[in-house]
Write a protein that holds these residues in place. Structure first.
Motif, mmCIF file in Angstrom:
data_model
loop_
_atom_site.group_PDB
_atom_site.id
_atom_site.type_symbol
_atom_site.label_atom_id
_atom_site.label_comp_id
_atom_site.label_asym_id
_atom_site.label_seq_id
_atom_site.Cartn_x
_atom_site.Cartn_y
_atom_site.Cartn_z
ATOM 1 N N ILE A 30 -13.398 10.248 4.028
ATOM 2 C CA ILE A 30 -12.317 9.646 3.242
ATOM 3 C C ILE A 30 -12.025 8.256 3.787
ATOM 4 N N ARG A 31 -12.032 7.277 2.891
ATOM 5 C CA ARG A 31 -11.733 5.902 3.274
ATOM 6 C C ARG A 31 -10.697 5.332 2.315
ATOM 7 N N ILE A 32 -9.752 4.580 2.870
ATOM 8 C CA ILE A 32 -8.699 3.958 2.080
ATOM 9 C C ILE A 32 -9.049 2.481 1.909
ATOM 10 N N HIS A 33 -9.217 2.066 0.644
ATOM 11 C CA HIS A 33 -9.614 0.690 0.348
ATOM 12 C C HIS A 33 -8.456 -0.158 -0.163
ATOM 13 N N THR A 34 -7.513 0.458 -0.871
ATOM 14 C CA THR A 34 -6.431 -0.297 -1.499
ATOM 15 C C THR A 34 -5.087 0.368 -1.209
ATOM 16 N N LEU A 35 -4.025 -0.329 -1.560
ATOM 17 C CA LEU A 35 -2.677 0.198 -1.430
ATOM 18 C C LEU A 35 -2.501 1.440 -2.313
ATOM 19 N N GLU A 36 -3.127 1.427 -3.480
ATOM 20 C CA GLU A 36 -3.059 2.574 -4.386
ATOM 21 C C GLU A 36 -3.716 3.800 -3.748
ATOM 22 N N ASP A 37 -4.854 3.589 -3.081
ATOM 23 C CA ASP A 37 -5.530 4.684 -2.376
ATOM 24 C C ASP A 37 -4.631 5.260 -1.292
ATOM 25 N N LEU A 38 -3.960 4.381 -0.564
ATOM 26 C CA LEU A 38 -3.073 4.819 0.516
ATOM 27 C C LEU A 38 -1.950 5.699 -0.014
ATOM 28 N N PHE A 39 -1.275 5.258 -1.072
ATOM 29 C CA PHE A 39 -0.154 6.024 -1.600
ATOM 30 C C PHE A 39 -0.624 7.325 -2.253
ATOM 31 N N ALA A 40 -1.790 7.317 -2.876
ATOM 32 C CA ALA A 40 -2.343 8.551 -3.441
ATOM 33 C C ALA A 40 -2.657 9.548 -2.323
ATOM 34 N N TYR A 41 -3.223 9.064 -1.240
ATOM 35 C CA TYR A 41 -3.526 9.923 -0.088
ATOM 36 C C TYR A 41 -2.248 10.476 0.526
ATOM 37 N N GLU A 117 6.448 -1.237 -6.013
ATOM 38 C CA GLU A 117 5.914 -0.621 -7.233
ATOM 39 C C GLU A 117 5.239 0.719 -6.929
ATOM 40 N N GLN A 118 4.551 0.807 -5.804
ATOM 41 C CA GLN A 118 3.904 2.063 -5.424
ATOM 42 C C GLN A 118 4.939 3.168 -5.160
ATOM 43 N N PHE A 119 6.070 2.795 -4.564
ATOM 44 C CA PHE A 119 7.132 3.791 -4.361
ATOM 45 C C PHE A 119 7.721 4.242 -5.690
ATOM 46 N N ARG A 120 7.793 3.342 -6.672
ATOM 47 C CA ARG A 120 8.272 3.727 -8.002
ATOM 48 C C ARG A 120 7.294 4.694 -8.678
ATOM 49 N N LEU A 121 6.006 4.421 -8.528
ATOM 50 C CA LEU A 121 4.982 5.251 -9.170
ATOM 51 C C LEU A 121 4.828 6.620 -8.503
ATOM 52 N N ARG A 122 5.111 6.701 -7.211
ATOM 53 C CA ARG A 122 4.919 7.955 -6.465
ATOM 54 C C ARG A 122 6.205 8.321 -5.726
ATOM 55 N N PRO A 123 7.167 8.924 -6.432
ATOM 56 C CA PRO A 123 8.469 9.242 -5.817
ATOM 57 C C PRO A 123 8.395 10.305 -4.726
ATOM 58 N N GLN A 124 7.284 11.007 -4.595
ATOM 59 C CA GLN A 124 7.162 12.032 -3.558
ATOM 60 C C GLN A 124 6.780 11.452 -2.198
ATOM 61 N N VAL A 125 6.340 10.183 -2.150
ATOM 62 C CA VAL A 125 5.932 9.554 -0.895
ATOM 63 C C VAL A 125 7.173 9.128 -0.115
ATOM 64 N N LYS A 126 7.208 9.499 1.161
ATOM 65 C CA LYS A 126 8.313 9.162 2.061
ATOM 66 C C LYS A 126 7.815 8.172 3.112
ATOM 67 N N ALA A 127 8.751 7.377 3.663
ATOM 68 C CA ALA A 127 8.378 6.396 4.679
ATOM 69 C C ALA A 127 9.542 6.108 5.610
ATOM 70 N N LYS A 128 9.211 5.637 6.804
ATOM 71 C CA LYS A 128 10.184 5.134 7.765
ATOM 72 C C LYS A 128 9.872 3.668 7.981
ATOM 73 N N VAL A 129 10.932 2.837 8.043
ATOM 74 C CA VAL A 129 10.757 1.398 8.188
ATOM 75 C C VAL A 129 11.710 0.861 9.246
ATOM 76 N N ASP A 130 11.498 -0.411 9.640
ATOM 77 C CA ASP A 130 12.402 -1.057 10.585
ATOM 78 C C ASP A 130 13.407 -1.915 9.816
ATOM 79 N N ASP A 131 14.205 -2.707 10.538
ATOM 80 C CA ASP A 131 15.261 -3.509 9.923
ATOM 81 C C ASP A 131 14.755 -4.517 8.895
#
Length: 156
Positions: A30-41, A117-131
């Motif tokens: 499995i290889r991730i090439h794009t941002l879309e691939d990352l969010f799908a994974y 936009e990727q977060f809008r398309l995939r509401p099940q994806v969760k993330a942690k971010v900094d300030d």
């Protein structure tokens, strides 16, 4: 070896590595090439992403070059390039996004790179971010968590 020789080699190798994609840890083939691939994974494997911007110092652009000031980072007070990186909960890099001038804020990059936009398309994806991504966390409060404002003030 001269610095220009190394820089030329890096310029030649970088597109080859990008075309190959990022290997997913513990998942051969499995290889991730794009941002879309990352969010799908992340959606398929129920992985909570960690998002952060990284600055790398670069040589100062030539004088009288258009956009020269765009590379000066307000944080580091140097000429830098920024990259948005994504990792899993164990800190393993899954994808490293588009490189941009150091003056661009993390929040602006989120809009221009299509992360929001990727977060809008995939509401099940969760993330942690900094300030730096607090605005994104406010917009997608059910998906993204950022450090509490009170905790940040105590650290200062």
């Amino acid at each position: 070896m001269d610095r220009s020789t190394v820089s030329a080699a890096v310029r030649e190798i970088r597109p080859l590595l990008a075309a190959r994609g990022f290997a997913v840890p513990d998942r051969s083939g499995i290889r991730i090439h794009t941002l879309e691939d990352l969010f799908a994974y992340a959606a398929a494997e129920n992985i909570e992403l960690r998002i952060d911007g990284t600055e790398t110092q670069v040589r100062r652009p030539q004088a009288h070059r258009p956009g020269r000031k765009a590379f000066i980072s307000g944080k580091k007070k140097q000429n830098t390039m920024k990259t948005t990186s994504f990792s899993d909960g164990q800190g393993r890099t899954l994808f490293s996004g588009v490189v941009r001038p150091g003056r661009m804020h993390d929040q602006t990059a989120v809009r221009t790179e299509g992360i929001a936009e990727q977060f809008r398309l995939r509401p099940q994806v969760k993330a942690k971010v900094d300030d730096g991504y607090r605005g994104l966390a406010g917009e997608f409060s059910d998906q993204i968590s950022a450090p509490a404002e009170e905790a940040r003030r105590r650290c200062l």
